[in-house]
Design an enzyme around this catalytic site. Structure first.
Site, PDB file in Angstrom:
ATOM      1  N   ASP A  88      -1.147  -0.008   6.515  1.00  0.00           N
ATOM      2  CA  ASP A  88      -1.220   0.648   7.816  1.00  0.00           C
ATOM      3  C   ASP A  88      -2.592   1.238   8.107  1.00  0.00           C
ATOM      4  O   ASP A  88      -2.840   1.707   9.208  1.00  0.00           O
ATOM      5  CB  ASP A  88      -0.166   1.752   7.922  1.00  0.00           C
ATOM      6  CG  ASP A  88      -0.458   2.915   6.976  1.00  0.00           C
ATOM      7  OD1 ASP A  88      -1.223   2.710   6.003  1.00  0.00           O
ATOM      8  OD2 ASP A  88       0.069   4.014   7.202  1.00  0.00           O
ATOM      9  N   THR A 117       0.557   4.547   0.617  1.00  0.00           N
ATOM     10  CA  THR A 117       0.539   5.471   1.752  1.00  0.00           C
ATOM     11  C   THR A 117       0.963   4.756   3.025  1.00  0.00           C
ATOM     12  O   THR A 117       0.383   3.745   3.399  1.00  0.00           O
ATOM     13  CB  THR A 117      -0.872   6.057   1.928  1.00  0.00           C
ATOM     14  OG1 THR A 117      -1.290   6.635   0.698  1.00  0.00           O
ATOM     15  CG2 THR A 117      -0.876   7.100   3.024  1.00  0.00           C
ATOM     16  N   ASP A 129       0.871  -1.174   0.000  1.00  0.00           N
ATOM     17  CA  ASP A 129       0.000   0.000   0.000  1.00  0.00           C
ATOM     18  C   ASP A 129       0.911   1.228   0.000  1.00  0.00           C
ATOM     19  O   ASP A 129       1.796   1.342   0.839  1.00  0.00           O
ATOM     20  CB  ASP A 129      -0.886   0.000   1.247  1.00  0.00           C
ATOM     21  CG  ASP A 129      -1.768   1.232   1.304  1.00  0.00           C
ATOM     22  OD1 ASP A 129      -2.574   1.423   0.392  1.00  0.00           O
ATOM     23  OD2 ASP A 129      -1.604   2.008   2.259  1.00  0.00           O
TER      24      ASP A 129
END
Length: 806
Positions: free
Chosen positions: A562, A291, A289
């Protein structure tokens, strides 16, 4: 809504939940002491102590060594897991005495007012008393992926997590009364891996256990029939039975897993489940991911660009109303905002941004970045209704009454063409994260997706993301190791592509908009995933589909993330890796948590898994070669009615020098070999021919010596010399490639055996009598020929297996 008082909290039941990151010391002790192998070896040990000499009972020390080493290593792993689990526990926000405060999860009490924000995990059960667009994902409990809107009076359960909005609930069940505690105890219990590796070893052990009974009975009968000395017969039978048992294999596997946990713990990497160690080694696709993984946590507000303004109309840094903000006091484009309130377009933009950013008491990362420039709610802005941000909707908004309804979110979701859309795409192609600030005629209609909602773009907002300094080097490592990387993000495809290209990710310049992917055709989706690397505008549901599609093509998939939008994919992946600064929900479902948020730790994580698995396979080859030569020797001596060619003390010496000591070092040695499927067939292709040829050589050497006038001890010494040389050569083959350290290891084992033959005290202790030079030289010659045959046989089986692979 004032919460409990401190006095009330002190008297209430606390949220005490037994920690299940590892087994208790009692459980560790029982698991390492009360085993089937310890029982079998213990009985054989007792027989030797009763009917034989105590020197032949040295193998009994294996029980003590196995138990002690296993207990110590697992206890070290337990302490590491417990310590890191405490670090990993996210605090809980509660309100007491009218003040909001963060407390430890175990300090939550019955009746506490628990405050929730997006990404928060619910640790206790409760009843909602306040909701501002609160949405709860209960997928970990119910399997349903769609978030559930919660209103005052609704029940919420531990084990779920907030994905949008904010709210508060009163704790009604805490500690062991909470709904998810029983599930959590089972899910997080410390256990050894259930995997191809563990299943293979368990099957070996099961079959050997069944073989020991008939072969042991045959061997005992044969030895009793051929020996007038009952003690000699018993020691010969015990020697064969003990050698058949791969007693150290389970120990070495446990040690390798436990040491892997401790090593990763030192790098601030929490392995929440031991099966993850094996999963690390098998990973061949890593889904990232963007970000929080490729980019550092947090963002900076860069520019606010009213639609129709040139680049100079944007403003950077400084307070919204300070003289250094870089924007004119008059209208940005010479007009009013078109809504008749007399304020400039720029002023309306600034106030709308400030109002949206300060609306949520638990702001997300985007709102926090905007708050740095707009730290306070503007006067006269009060929301009458609001829609919280969610990763599925990709925008948030609020109705401020006479000020109008305002939305802030993804341009390609809020905008349908036009100058604003084109300008947003141009900005996103530079790698910036772009948001659209829009006015809407009807907030409720906009939430329903009604095209008549009257959404009009007023300004574009750009945010800067910080690239992790270690990202480039880490991605290069995975490329060299043959691990395919897939960048999966909910952001604009052009923005993701710009970052991927800057990091040198192959295929990063061809980003795919996930909204164009065929979700209802898994095969086509898998083809698209195989052909492309970077994907933007991926929804949480699609991330889950991506993992499933990759797994359908035989890939072992690791997923990093996250945010709340990563939870379902982390849960379904073969290996879920969460960032320590991520939401509590992601850390709860991931098998591995990078507590210091260091992306550069991932190569060490994968490398540790490969080291463990490759080395356990080496060790398995050693132990099972011993098992197979013992089975063959026991069968042949039993059927032919011969004396067993060596005593238990001989077996102890040879096994220690060719298996026990080397296995300990090989199990912990560094390696970069990637795990491959087919553990059991590979081990059998090595151990069966090696074991059979070792047994044939030993029996031939013993028979050649026994046909002469030498004593039984001299005959057995010749057999022991052949056994050591052939199994030592097996060790050399297993240790390949021979680094200097491995050469030193095998050379040291040969030197120790030579010393055992040369030193009188040691020679007498192990009942070695190398007095017959002819027999001993014959034994050496047979061992050399057998070693050459072992090399040819193993290479042939491996070559044949290689040509037969699909």
């Amino acid at each position: 809504m004032q919460g409990l008082t401190a006095a009330q909290a002190a008297q209430a039941k606390r949220n005490i939940v037994p920690r299940r990151s590892s087994r208790s010391f009692g459980a560790i002790f029982r698991a390492n002491v009360f085993t089937l192998f310890n029982l079998v070896i213990g009985v054989l040990w007792a027989l030797i102590l009763i009917f034989g000499q105590w020197q032949d009972g040295l193998f009994g020390l294996v029980i003590v060594a196995n138990a002690l080493i296993g207990i110590v290593q697992e206890w070290r792993a337990k302490r590491t897991l417990d310590r890191l689990a405490v670090i990993n526990e996210a605090p809980v926000m509660v309100r007491r005495d009218g003040r909001d405060q963060e407390i430890h999860p175990q300090d939550v009490v019955l009746g506490d007012l628990v405050l929730l924000g997006s990404g928060d995990r619910l640790l206790v059960d409760g009843e909602v008393v306040a909701s501002d667009g609160l949405e709860i994902d209960e997928s970990l409990l119910t399997g349903e992926a769609d978030p559930v809107h919660k209103r005052p009076g609704d029940r919420v359960l531990s084990g779920s997590f907030a994905v949008a909005g904010s709210g508060a609930f009163v704790a009604t069940h805490v500690g062991t009364d909470a709904y998810a505690v029983r599930l959590a105890e089972e899910a997080s219990k410390f256990h050894l891996a259930h995997s191809e590796l563990r299943e293979g070893i368990a099957n070996f052990i099961k079959y050997v256990t069944w073989l020991v009974i008939p072969i042991g009975a045959l061997l005992i009968y044969s030895q009793l029939r051929n020996s007038a000395d009952f003690g000699t017969a018993i020691t010969g039978a015990v020697a064969g039975i003990v050698t058949m048992i791969p007693e150290g294999l389970v120990l070495m596997t446990s040690i390798a897993f436990a040491v892997g946990v401790v090593r990763l713990g030192r790098r601030k990497c929490l392995v929440q489940e031991l099966p993850a160690i094996e999963g690390l080694a098998r990973v061949d696709v890593l889904c990232l991911d963007k970000t929080g993984t490729l980019t550092a946590g947090g963002m900076d507000l860069d520019e606010v660009l009213p639609i129709g303004a040139g680049p100079s109309d944007g403003h950077r840094g400084g307070p919204a109303d300070g003289p250094s903000d870089g924007h004119r006091d008059g209208p940005a484009d010479g007009r009013s905002d078109g809504h008749g309130d007399g304020r400039s377009g720029r002023e309306a933009v600034d106030e709308a941004l400030a109002a949206l950013a300060n609306l949520d008491q638990r702001p997300n990362a985007t709102a926090q970045a905007v708050q740095v420039r707009y730290p306070a709610m503007p006067a006269g802005w009060a929301a009458t209704a609001s829609v919280p941000f969610s990763s599925a909707r990709k925008w948030s908004g609020a109705d401020f009454g006479e000020r109008g309804a305002w939305l802030l979110g993804a341009p390609d979701v809020l905008l349908d063409g036009g100058a604003g859309y084109e300008r947003a795409a141009a900005l996103a192609s530079t790698g910036a994260r772009v948001l659209a600030l829009c006015r809407a005629g009807d907030l409720a209609a906009a939430e329903r997706g009604d095209p008549d909602a009257g959404v009009e773009c007023v300004a574009l907002v750009t945010l800067k993301q910080r690239i992790r300094p270690d990202a480039h080097e880490t991605l290069g490592y995975f490329a060299r190791q043959g691990v395919a990387v897939k960048v999966i993000s909910g952001d604009n495809p052009e923005a993701v592509s710009a970052i991927a290209t800057g990091l040198g990710i192959p295929g990063g310049d061809r980003a795919v908009d996930a909204r164009t992917l065929p979700e209802d055709d898994p095969d086509k989706l898998a083809d698209m995933l195989a052909a492309n690397t970077v994907f933007g505008r991926v929804t949480p549901r699609q991330k889950r589909l991506f993992v499933s599609a990759l797994q359908s093509r035989g890939h072992t998939v690791a997923m990093t993330g996250d945010g709340v939008n990563d939870v379902l994919a982390l849960k379904d992946a073969d290996l879920g890796i969460a960032m320590g600064a991520g939401s509590p929900a992601t850390k709860a479902v991931a098998q591995v948590v990078l507590l210091d948020n260091a992306f550069a730790t991932l190569p060490h994580v994968v490398g540790e898994g490969r080291r463990v698995l490759a080395n356990i396979e080496r060790v398995s080859n050693l132990f099972l070669t011993k098992t197979f030569y013992a089975i063959v020797l026991s069968l042949l001596t039993g059927v032919l009615g011969l004396m067993f060619p060596f005593a238990p003390r001989h077996s102890t010496l040879v096994n220690a020098l060719t298996i026990g000591i080397p296995a300990f070092f090989l199990a912990l040695a560094p390696t970069l070999e990637r795990s491959r499927p087919g553990f059991v067939p590979r081990v059998l292709r090595f151990a069966v021919p090696a074991g059979v040829l070792c047994a044939a050589a030993v029996l031939l050497s013993f028979w050649a010596a026994h046909s002469g006038t030498s004593t039984l001890n001299e005959d057995r010494t010749s057999a022991v010399i052949t056994l050591f040389l052939t199994t030592w050569w097996v060790l050399v083959l297993i240790a390949r490639p021979l680094t200097w350290l491995r050469v030193g290891l095998v050379a040291a084992m040969a030197a120790l055996f030579a010393l055992a033959l040369a030193i009188p005290f040691v020679r007498e202790f192990f009942a070695l009598e190398p007095g017959d030079i002819s027999n001993d030289l014959t034994a050496v010659g047979i061992a050399v020929v057998a070693s050459a045959a072992i090399t040819v046989a193993i290479n042939l089986t491996l070559r044949l297996a290689g040509t037969l692979r699909p």
